[in-house]
Motif scaffolding. Structure first.
Motif, PDB file in Angstrom:
ATOM      1  N   ARG A  29       0.819  -1.213   0.000  1.00 35.30           N
ATOM      2  CA  ARG A  29       0.000   0.000   0.000  1.00 35.30           C
ATOM      3  C   ARG A  29       0.856   1.267   0.000  1.00 35.30           C
ATOM      4  O   ARG A  29       0.531   2.240  -0.677  1.00 35.30           O
ATOM      5  CB  ARG A  29      -0.944   0.003   1.208  1.00 35.30           C
ATOM      6  CG  ARG A  29      -2.064  -1.031   1.120  1.00 35.30           C
ATOM      7  CD  ARG A  29      -3.149  -0.730   2.137  1.00 35.30           C
ATOM      8  NE  ARG A  29      -3.819   0.534   1.843  1.00 35.30           N
ATOM      9  CZ  ARG A  29      -4.707   1.104   2.651  1.00 35.30           C
ATOM     10  NH1 ARG A  29      -5.011   0.539   3.797  1.00 35.30           N
ATOM     11  NH2 ARG A  29      -5.270   2.257   2.305  1.00 35.30           N
ATOM     12  N   LYS A  30       1.925   1.259   0.771  1.00 36.42           N
ATOM     13  CA  LYS A  30       2.769   2.460   0.841  1.00 36.42           C
ATOM     14  C   LYS A  30       3.317   2.840  -0.533  1.00 36.42           C
ATOM     15  O   LYS A  30       3.365   4.008  -0.898  1.00 36.42           O
ATOM     16  CB  LYS A  30       3.918   2.243   1.826  1.00 36.42           C
ATOM     17  CG  LYS A  30       3.513   2.282   3.285  1.00 36.42           C
ATOM     18  CD  LYS A  30       4.737   2.175   4.191  1.00 36.42           C
ATOM     19  CE  LYS A  30       4.349   2.262   5.656  1.00 36.42           C
ATOM     20  NZ  LYS A  30       5.547   2.174   6.539  1.00 36.42           N
ATOM     21  N   VAL A  31       3.721   1.829  -1.291  1.00 36.01           N
ATOM     22  CA  VAL A  31       4.298   2.082  -2.608  1.00 36.01           C
ATOM     23  C   VAL A  31       3.229   2.639  -3.556  1.00 36.01           C
ATOM     24  O   VAL A  31       3.470   3.597  -4.302  1.00 36.01           O
ATOM     25  CB  VAL A  31       4.931   0.803  -3.190  1.00 36.01           C
ATOM     26  CG1 VAL A  31       5.436   1.039  -4.607  1.00 36.01           C
ATOM     27  CG2 VAL A  31       6.075   0.331  -2.292  1.00 36.01           C
ATOM     28  N   LEU A  32       2.053   2.024  -3.527  1.00 33.96           N
ATOM     29  CA  LEU A  32       0.959   2.524  -4.370  1.00 33.96           C
ATOM     30  C   LEU A  32       0.608   3.967  -4.007  1.00 33.96           C
ATOM     31  O   LEU A  32       0.391   4.809  -4.894  1.00 33.96           O
ATOM     32  CB  LEU A  32      -0.274   1.635  -4.204  1.00 33.96           C
ATOM     33  CG  LEU A  32      -0.283   0.327  -4.988  1.00 33.96           C
ATOM     34  CD1 LEU A  32      -1.407  -0.575  -4.510  1.00 33.96           C
ATOM     35  CD2 LEU A  32      -0.435   0.590  -6.484  1.00 33.96           C
ATOM     36  N   ASN A  33       0.559   4.264  -2.721  1.00 35.97           N
ATOM     37  CA  ASN A  33       0.231   5.622  -2.285  1.00 35.97           C
ATOM     38  C   ASN A  33       1.271   6.626  -2.778  1.00 35.97           C
ATOM     39  O   ASN A  33       0.929   7.720  -3.246  1.00 35.97           O
ATOM     40  CB  ASN A  33       0.151   5.682  -0.761  1.00 35.97           C
ATOM     41  CG  ASN A  33      -1.014   4.881  -0.199  1.00 35.97           C
ATOM     42  OD1 ASN A  33      -1.933   4.511  -0.921  1.00 35.97           O
ATOM     43  ND2 ASN A  33      -0.973   4.616   1.083  1.00 35.97           N
ATOM     44  N   GLN A  34       2.546   6.245  -2.681  1.00 36.10           N
ATOM     45  CA  GLN A  34       3.613   7.137  -3.124  1.00 36.10           C
ATOM     46  C   GLN A  34       3.507   7.437  -4.616  1.00 36.10           C
ATOM     47  O   GLN A  34       3.630   8.587  -5.042  1.00 36.10           O
ATOM     48  CB  GLN A  34       4.978   6.512  -2.827  1.00 36.10           C
ATOM     49  CG  GLN A  34       5.371   6.511  -1.361  1.00 36.10           C
ATOM     50  CD  GLN A  34       6.678   5.782  -1.142  1.00 36.10           C
ATOM     51  OE1 GLN A  34       6.699   4.589  -0.855  1.00 36.10           O
ATOM     52  NE2 GLN A  34       7.780   6.491  -1.290  1.00 36.10           N
TER      53      GLN A  34
END
Length: 271
Positions: A206-211
């Protein structure tokens, strides 16, 4: 980029627990951390039962205002609750939110006429969220035209095209981009906002997608973001994106943040 700190929200389990327990110190700590990390507004959302929502919001507002000077983004789907608590907020901030449903605009706009309050307007109506950009643009037009009746100009409106989870809608970002393009063409001074983490619900990494979504959204036309300013990975994406888009004069903010190869609570000025 205008940062709306998202952590004082009762939909987050740990915050829900703190709110129900009237854990004042937890609210103070999170308010201060987000303010120190560069938030321009602090979202305050009780997410309790309607019977105690107004009382709970008043308590949260008092704690936050006693802790930091950062303006409040008062947040509730209950327009009547918003109407009752706005007078308790010491300085104009953001109202989250109005929409073309339930007469929300005609309740909130008269309250903020002649003030410096800004408002988030979600692109939803009594039928829900439109499936395409055409419907969301039509709602935006309604909001702007209704606001004009109360002398509220587009630059005080943050349009939220309601980014949906990519796991549920593969065209989520495409619809977001199409909406932003059309809205900005119609109203150049209007602001675009989004809850960054909504894109990644139900997905791994999720963190990567958000970034990555943040970077795309900023390029598309994002002006403000509901996000966690204490999340250093996402904050890094913001600094990098602002630099690459030519919004960081002489790359000073980015350079200062990484001068010692670490990122600290560097404040980023609003657009």
């Amino acid at each position: 980029m205008i940062i709306i700190g998202e952590k004082l929200n009762g939909t987050i389990p740990s915050m829900k627990k703190a709110i129900l327990a009237r854990d004042e110190q937890t609210l103070r700590d999170l308010a201060k951390k987000q303010a120190d990390a560069g938030a321009h507004f602090l979202d305050v959302c009780a997410s309790t039962s309607p019977e105690i929502e107004v009382e709970t919001l008043k308590w949260m507002i008092d704690v936050v205002q006693d802790t930091v000077d950062t303006p409040i983004c008062i947040d509730s789907p209950n327009i009547k609750a918003l109407e009752k608590v706005i007078p308790y907020i010491k300085r104009p901030g953001l109202i989250n939110s109005v929409a073309q449903e339930g007469g929300k605009c005609n309740i909130i706009f008269p309250l903020i006429k002649g003030t410096e309050w800004q408002v988030i307007a979600q692109t939803t109506d009594d039928n829900g969220i439109p499936n395409d950009s055409k419907g969301r643009v039509a709602i935006t037009k309604y909001v702007v035209e209704t606001a004009a009746k109360y002398d509220i100009t587009p630059d005080r409106i943050h349009i939220d095209p309601l980014i949906t989870a990519i796991s549920a809608d593969n065209n989520s970002v495409i619809n977001f981009a199409d909406t932003v393009k059309e809205v900005k063409a119609m109203y150049p001074t209007i602001k675009i906002t989004a809850a960054i983490s909504n894109i990644s619900f139900g997905m791994p990494l999720r963190k990567v997608l958000n970034q990555h979504f943040y970077a795309l959204a900023a390029y598309i036309g994002l002006d403000s973001a509901v996000m966690d300013p204490c999340n250093r990975d996402l904050y890094t994406s913001m600094l990098v994106t602002e630099t690459l888009l030519g919004r960081d004069r002489l790359c000073r903010k980015f350079t200062n943040a990484y001068r010692k190869n670490e990122i600290g609570p560097v404040k980023v000025e609003g657009k």
